[in-house]
Design a protein around this motif. Structure first.
Motif, mmCIF file in Angstrom:
data_model
loop_
_atom_site.group_PDB
_atom_site.id
_atom_site.type_symbol
_atom_site.label_atom_id
_atom_site.label_comp_id
_atom_site.label_asym_id
_atom_site.label_seq_id
_atom_site.Cartn_x
_atom_site.Cartn_y
_atom_site.Cartn_z
ATOM 1 N N LYS A 1 0.811 -1.215 0.000
ATOM 2 C CA LYS A 1 0.000 0.000 0.000
ATOM 3 C C LYS A 1 0.848 1.271 0.000
ATOM 4 O O LYS A 1 0.395 2.315 -0.472
ATOM 5 C CB LYS A 1 -0.961 0.002 1.190
ATOM 6 N N LEU A 2 2.097 1.199 0.495
ATOM 7 C CA LEU A 2 2.960 2.381 0.466
ATOM 8 C C LEU A 2 3.302 2.751 -0.973
ATOM 9 O O LEU A 2 3.222 3.926 -1.357
ATOM 10 C CB LEU A 2 4.242 2.111 1.260
ATOM 11 N N GLY A 3 3.693 1.761 -1.776
ATOM 12 C CA GLY A 3 3.981 2.028 -3.177
ATOM 13 C C GLY A 3 2.766 2.510 -3.938
ATOM 14 O O GLY A 3 2.857 3.411 -4.781
ATOM 15 N N GLN A 4 1.624 1.913 -3.668
ATOM 16 C CA GLN A 4 0.397 2.344 -4.335
ATOM 17 C C GLN A 4 0.068 3.791 -3.999
ATOM 18 O O GLN A 4 -0.334 4.574 -4.876
ATOM 19 C CB GLN A 4 -0.757 1.424 -3.928
ATOM 20 N N ASP A 5 0.256 4.175 -2.736
ATOM 21 C CA ASP A 5 -0.053 5.545 -2.332
ATOM 22 C C ASP A 5 0.924 6.534 -2.957
ATOM 23 O O ASP A 5 0.530 7.646 -3.353
ATOM 24 C CB ASP A 5 -0.015 5.654 -0.806
ATOM 25 N N LEU A 6 2.187 6.149 -3.070
ATOM 26 C CA LEU A 6 3.173 7.009 -3.726
ATOM 27 C C LEU A 6 2.750 7.310 -5.161
ATOM 28 O O LEU A 6 2.796 8.468 -5.609
ATOM 29 C CB LEU A 6 4.540 6.319 -3.701
ATOM 30 N N LEU A 7 2.335 6.287 -5.878
ATOM 31 C CA LEU A 7 1.943 6.474 -7.279
ATOM 32 C C LEU A 7 0.695 7.342 -7.407
ATOM 33 O O LEU A 7 0.528 8.051 -8.406
ATOM 34 C CB LEU A 7 1.725 5.113 -7.941
ATOM 35 N N LYS A 8 -0.177 7.304 -6.405
ATOM 36 C CA LYS A 8 -1.348 8.194 -6.413
ATOM 37 C C LYS A 8 -0.949 9.639 -6.162
ATOM 38 O O LYS A 8 -1.593 10.568 -6.655
ATOM 39 C CB LYS A 8 -2.354 7.740 -5.351
ATOM 40 N N TYR A 9 0.120 9.818 -5.386
ATOM 41 C CA TYR A 9 0.541 11.175 -5.041
ATOM 42 C C TYR A 9 1.291 11.866 -6.182
ATOM 43 O O TYR A 9 1.161 13.081 -6.372
ATOM 44 C CB TYR A 9 1.430 11.133 -3.793
ATOM 45 N N VAL A 10 2.084 11.124 -6.942
ATOM 46 C CA VAL A 10 2.937 11.717 -7.972
ATOM 47 C C VAL A 10 2.184 12.676 -8.886
ATOM 48 O O VAL A 10 2.637 13.810 -9.125
ATOM 49 C CB VAL A 10 3.654 10.623 -8.783
ATOM 50 N N PRO A 11 1.022 12.318 -9.422
ATOM 51 C CA PRO A 11 0.333 13.238 -10.347
ATOM 52 C C PRO A 11 -0.113 14.550 -9.703
ATOM 53 O O PRO A 11 -0.445 15.498 -10.418
ATOM 54 C CB PRO A 11 -0.882 12.419 -10.819
ATOM 55 N N THR A 12 -0.122 14.626 -8.386
ATOM 56 C CA THR A 12 -0.516 15.877 -7.734
ATOM 57 C C THR A 12 0.613 16.904 -7.740
ATOM 58 O O THR A 12 0.367 18.089 -7.479
ATOM 59 C CB THR A 12 -0.962 15.626 -6.277
ATOM 60 N N VAL A 13 1.853 16.450 -8.017
ATOM 61 C CA VAL A 13 2.983 17.384 -8.011
ATOM 62 C C VAL A 13 3.765 17.383 -9.320
ATOM 63 O O VAL A 13 4.639 18.235 -9.513
ATOM 64 C CB VAL A 13 3.951 17.062 -6.851
ATOM 65 N N ALA A 14 3.483 16.448 -10.210
ATOM 66 C CA ALA A 14 4.227 16.371 -11.464
ATOM 67 C C ALA A 14 3.387 15.672 -12.520
ATOM 68 O O ALA A 14 2.481 14.900 -12.201
ATOM 69 C CB ALA A 14 5.539 15.619 -11.259
ATOM 70 N N LYS A 15 3.722 15.942 -13.750
ATOM 71 C CA LYS A 15 3.106 15.262 -14.887
ATOM 72 C C LYS A 15 4.228 14.610 -15.686
ATOM 73 O O LYS A 15 4.677 15.145 -16.699
ATOM 74 C CB LYS A 15 2.312 16.245 -15.739
ATOM 75 N N PRO A 16 4.695 13.450 -15.232
ATOM 76 C CA PRO A 16 5.883 12.840 -15.853
ATOM 77 C C PRO A 16 5.662 12.476 -17.316
ATOM 78 O O PRO A 16 4.673 11.819 -17.664
ATOM 79 C CB PRO A 16 6.133 11.586 -15.014
ATOM 80 N N ALA A 17 6.593 12.900 -18.153
ATOM 81 C CA ALA A 17 6.576 12.452 -19.546
ATOM 82 C C ALA A 17 6.893 10.959 -19.599
ATOM 83 O O ALA A 17 6.382 10.234 -20.445
ATOM 84 C CB ALA A 17 7.595 13.236 -20.355
ATOM 85 N N PHE A 18 7.731 10.512 -18.680
ATOM 86 C CA PHE A 18 8.041 9.095 -18.503
ATOM 87 C C PHE A 18 8.727 8.950 -17.159
ATOM 88 O O PHE A 18 9.037 9.948 -16.474
ATOM 89 C CB PHE A 18 8.914 8.548 -19.643
ATOM 90 N N ALA A 19 8.992 7.715 -16.763
ATOM 91 C CA ALA A 19 9.688 7.434 -15.510
ATOM 92 C C ALA A 19 10.835 6.479 -15.773
ATOM 93 O O ALA A 19 10.804 5.686 -16.723
ATOM 94 C CB ALA A 19 8.728 6.827 -14.484
ATOM 95 N N ILE A 20 11.856 6.553 -14.919
ATOM 96 C CA ILE A 20 12.918 5.553 -14.922
ATOM 97 C C ILE A 20 12.887 4.838 -13.568
ATOM 98 O O ILE A 20 12.610 5.454 -12.539
ATOM 99 C CB ILE A 20 14.309 6.166 -15.182
ATOM 100 N N LEU A 21 13.143 3.544 -13.607
ATOM 101 C CA LEU A 21 13.169 2.725 -12.390
ATOM 102 C C LEU A 21 14.530 2.041 -12.336
ATOM 103 O O LEU A 21 14.792 1.119 -13.105
ATOM 104 C CB LEU A 21 12.048 1.689 -12.411
ATOM 105 N N THR A 22 15.388 2.503 -11.421
ATOM 106 C CA THR A 22 16.770 2.009 -11.423
ATOM 107 C C THR A 22 16.957 0.795 -10.504
ATOM 108 O O THR A 22 17.894 0.723 -9.715
ATOM 109 C CB THR A 22 17.758 3.131 -11.060
ATOM 110 N N GLY A 23 16.058 -0.168 -10.634
ATOM 111 C CA GLY A 23 16.290 -1.502 -10.115
ATOM 112 C C GLY A 23 15.862 -1.791 -8.697
ATOM 113 O O GLY A 23 15.562 -0.905 -7.906
#
Length: 649
Positions: free
Chosen positions: A230-252
Motif C-alpha cells: 500500500k505504500l507504493g500504491q499511495d506514492l503512485l497516487k501522489y505523484v500526479p498531484t505534483v508532477a506530470k511525468p513524460a516518462f519514468a525511470i526505475l533504477t532496479g
C-alpha cells in the motif's frame, strides 16, 4: 542493496557454499584420500581432524579480518571440499548462527542458495595466485586493493574534434525517478518491527503468537522493513498531484530483502505484481535490473562462469513489454537484460545490467581477468557510437553505480573511459540506485578534478523502501527537451515517524517536497548559475567545493542524503567523515572512492595487514595447512587393462 549481514554470512558462505554444489573435480575420490591418511585413525577421527582445522581457519579469518587469514580460509575450504562436501557444511552450520548472529534458517537459506555459484568460481580461481586476495578485498575489504589492471579501451572512432553541442529548447518536462522499490508482499501490520532476522515486519515461525514485546509495525511501513504494497500504491497516487511525468525511470530492485529465501519462482511473481502496480502510474516506465531481480539475489552468469539466467531475462522482457517496444524486449533477452530505446527523436535511453560489476555476484570470480563479462561494455560502446553518429543525446540507467565500492574496480575503470570518450556531447546524464541514499557522483576528463574538467553526473536515486532507517522517497527532474540535461531535481519524502499517527487517524502518508537541488545549494555558491543553465557537472563540482568551505552546506547535504529521517550516524564537521564523503562525490570510478568496503566487523589497520603479508612467505604454498593432513601416498602404476578402454577428458 548490499545488506549489513553480508560481511559475516557471505564470508561464511565462502566456506559453506563451496561444498554444496562442487562439480566433480579431477581429484582422487574421498575414500582413496582417506585411505592415504594415517591408518591408525578411524573415519570419524580423520573427519574431526580436518573439520577442526577448518573451523579454526574460519574463526581466525572472521575474528582477525587479516588478509592472509582470509586467503588461508578460502584455500582450506577448497581443499576440504575436494574431500567431502558435507564436512565443510557441518563446520559452517556450527559457526554461522553464533558468528553471524542470525537464525539457522537465514544462515542455511543464504548458504544453500548461493552455494552452487560460489563453489564453481572458487574451484576455477587461482586462490594463491592473486584471486584469493581479490575475493577477500572485494567481499570483505580485508586485503589491500589490487592494482587496476583492465587496461585501455579502443573505440570504433576517435572523439570528434568539434562535437555537436545540443542547444536547450527552453521547454522543461517532468521525469520521475524511482529506485529500490523493494515491495514486501509478506509485510504484516502489527508484526515485530524489531525482530531476530535481517528483514522484519513479517510473521516468522518463531514470531510471537500475538503482539510484540518490541516495536509493532504500522500498516504503512517501518525503518527496519521493506515497503508494504500500500505504500507504493499511495506514492503512485501522489505523484500526479505534483508532477506530470513524460516518462519514468526505475533504477532496479523490486523484490524484498529476504535474500535467504528468494528463488526464481518467488522473484518472478513479485516482479510481475510490482510492475503491474507501477503501470497504474499511467506513464511509460523504463526499468533496469537490480541485484535483487535475480533469484537467488546477486547472481548473474557470465560466459566465463557458465550458468543460465534466460528464465530471468525472458520474464523481465514479458513484464516490461507493457512499456518497451519489441526491439527493446528482444534486446533484454539477447543482451542479458540490457536494452536501448528512443522515447523521442534525438534522445535515447540505454539500460545496462551493472550487476556484471557487482562484487556480490559470485559468478564474476570464476575468471577475475574477464574485465567485460558478457561483452556488455562493448555493447554499450556500440550503442553510444551509433548515437554519436546520429547526433542523439543519451541517458544511461543502471542499478549498481560504477562509483560505488561494491562495483569491481577493473570494470568501473573501463566504464569511466567510456564516459570520458562520449561525454558530455553524447551522454547527457546517468542514473543509478542501489545505495538507497540520495547521492551523486562526478566524472572528469583529467586527473585534476575541478569544475572545468567535470564532464558527467551520475544521479543516485533515493529509495522507495525505508529499509533501513530512511524515509521513503522519489525524485522528479525538470529536464530540457532540447539538450536532455537536468535543470532542477525535486526530492519528495514521507515522514515515517508519523506512521502510527496515520494509522490512528485513518490518514495517508504526508508526502511532501523535501528539497529542490537548485534552491537548496545555490545560496552556497560564490558564482551561482542562472536558472537558464542546467545543474551541470561543473555546477555539482562547485557544490562540493562549497561543502568543503561551508559546514552548514555539508550538513544540509548529509540530512538530504538520509532523506531527512535523521537516523544516520553523525558526519561531524572537523572529523574525517566530511572529507571522505566529498571525495566519494568526486569519485566516478570505484577505485577513486575514499570509503572502505563496508563490513559489519572492525577491520585491521593497513599497516598490520602489510606486516602480515610480509610474514606469509612460503606458507602460501599451503596456506590452509590442511593439505598436509591428507597428503596422498605415491600412486601405484595404473593397469589400463582394468578399464577396458581409456576415456579421455
Amino acid at each position: 542493496m548490499r545488506i549489513k549481514i553480508s560481511a559475516v554470512i557471505l564470508s561464511l558462505a565462502l566456506a559453506t557454499t563451496t561444498v554444496l554444489a562442487a562439480p566433480a573435480p579431477i581429484q582422487p575420490s574421498t575414500p582413496d584420500i582417506l585411505a592415504a591418511a594415517p591408518s591408525h585413525l578411524s573415519h570419524l577421527q580423520k573427519r574431526n581432524l580436518v573439520t577442526d582445522k577448518l573451523k579454526g581457519l574460519l574463526q581466525k579469518a572472521l575474528t582477525s579480518l587479516e588478509c592472509s587469514a582470509c586467503v588461508a580460509a578460502l584455500v582450506g575450504v577448497k581443499d576440504v571440499a575436494y574431500l567431502n562436501k558435507n564436512w565443510v557444511l557441518d563446520v559452517v552450520n556450527d559457526l554461522c548462527p553464533s558468528l553471524a548472529k542470525e537464525p539457522a534458517d537465514v544462515c542455511a537459506g543464504l548458504v544453500n542458495s548461493q552455494g552452487p555459484v560460489l563453489i564453481n568460481s572458487l574451484l576455477k580461481a587461482d586462490l594463491t595466485g592473486g584471486d584469493g586476495k581479490e575475493i577477500c578485498f572485494q567481499v570483505l575489504g580485508v586485503c589491500p586493493a589490487p592494482a587496476v589492471s583492465s587496461g585501455t579501451l579502443t573505440f570504433p572512432k576517435p572523439r570528434p574534434a568539434n562535437p555537436t553541442i545540443h542547444a536547450p529548447s527552453g521547454v522543461l518536462s517532468d521525469v520521475l525517478h524511482l529506485s529500490d522499490w523493494h515491495v514486501d508482499e509478506q509485510y504484516t501490520p502489527n508484526s515485530e518491527a524489531q525482530c531476530n532476522r535481517p528483514l522484519c515486519c513479517r510473521k516468522y515461525p518463531d514470531s510471537p503468537a500475538s503482539g510484540s514485546n518490541n516495536r509493532s509495525a504500522s500498516s504503512w511501513g517501518d525503518y527496519n522493513c521493506d515497503s508494504p504494497v500500500k505504500l507504493g500504491q499511495d506514492l503512485l497516487k501522489y505523484v500526479p498531484t505534483v508532477a506530470k511525468p513524460a516518462f519514468a525511470i526505475l533504477t532496479g530492485d523490486v523484490p524484498p530483502h529476504d535474500v535467504w529465501a528468494e528463488t526464481p519462482s518467488t522473484v518472478v511473481g513479485e516482479e510481475a505484481n510490482a510492475y503491474g502496480i507501477l503501470a497504474s502510474l499511467g506513464a511509460t516506465v523504463y526499468p533496469t535490473i537490480g541485484n535483487h531481480e535475480s533469484g537467488p539475489p546477486n547472481l548473474f552468469p557470465t560466459t566465463a562462469s557458465g550458468g543460465d539466467a534466460s528464465w530471468l531475462y525472458n520474464s523481465l522482457a514479458t513484464a516490461w513489454s507493457r512499456w518497451l517496444p519489441a526491439s527493446a524486449t528482444n534486446s533484454v533477452k539477447a543482451n542479458n537484460g540490457a536494452y536501448t530505446v528512443s522515447p523521442t527523436p534525438g534522445f535515447r535511453i540505454i539500460s545496462l545490467n551493472t550487476n556484471f560489476c557487482y562484487t556480490m555476484n559470485f559468478y564474476l570470480y570464476a575468471k577475475t581477468t574477464d574485465y567485460d563479462p558478457n561483452g556488455e561494455l562493448k555493447w554499450l560502446i556500440t550503442q553510444l557510437q551509433a548515437a554519436e553518429d546520429a547526433g542523439e543525446r543519451v541517458w544511461i540507467i543502471g542499478h549498481v553505480g560504477p562509483s560505488q565500492t561494491d562495483c569491481l574496480q577493473n570494470w568501473s575503470a573501463l566504464y569511466y573511459q567510456v564516459v570520458q570518450r562520449y561525454s558530455p556531447h553524447v551522454i547527457a546524464e546517468q542514473f543509478f540506485g542501489h545505495t538507497h541514499y540520495d547521492e551523486f557522483a562526478l566524472f572528469y576528463n583529467s586527473p585534476s578534478k575541478n569544475a572545468a574538467s567535470a564532464i558527467s553526473t551520475a544521479w543516485v536515486g533515493p529509495s522507495v523502501t525505508p529499509y533501513t532507517n530512511l524515509n521513503p522517497g522519489f525524485r522528479v527532474y525538470k529536464v530540457d527537451t532540447g539538450n536532455w540535461n537536468i535543470y532542477d531535481a525535486e526530492t519528495y519524502v514521507a515522514d515515517l515517524t508519523q506512521a502510527s499517527t496515520w494509522d490512528a487517524k485513518g490518514t495517508t502518508p504526508n508526502w511532501h517536497l523535501e528539497y529542490s537541488a537548485r534552491a537548496a545549494y545555490t545560496p552556497y555558491l560564490s558564482s551561482p548559475s542562472a536558472a537558464t543553465q542546467p545543474l551541470s557537472p561543473a555546477w555539482w563540482h562547485n557544490v562540493t567545493v562549497a561543502f568543503e568551505s561551508n559546514p552548514a552546506a555539508f550538513q544540509k547535504y548529509w540530512t538530504y542524503r538520509g532523506k531527512s529521517a535523521n537516523k544516520m550516524p553523525a558526519c561531524t564537521n572537523g572529523s574525517a567523515c566530511p572529507k571522505e564523503m566529498i571525495c566519494d562525490l568526486r569519485a566516478g570510478k570505484s577505485s577513486d572512492s575514499c570509503s572502505p568496503i563496508s563490513i559489519s566487523l572492525k577491520a585491521r589497520s593497513d599497516q598490520r595487514a602489510e606486516a602480515m603479508e610480509a610474514m606469509a612467505g612460503e606458507a602460501m604454498m599451503d596456506p590452509s595447512g590442511l593439505r598436509s593432513l591428507y597428503k596422498r601416498a605415491p600412486l601405484k602404476p595404473w593397469n589400463k587393462k582394468l578399464c577396458g578402454t581409456i576415456n579421455k577428458h
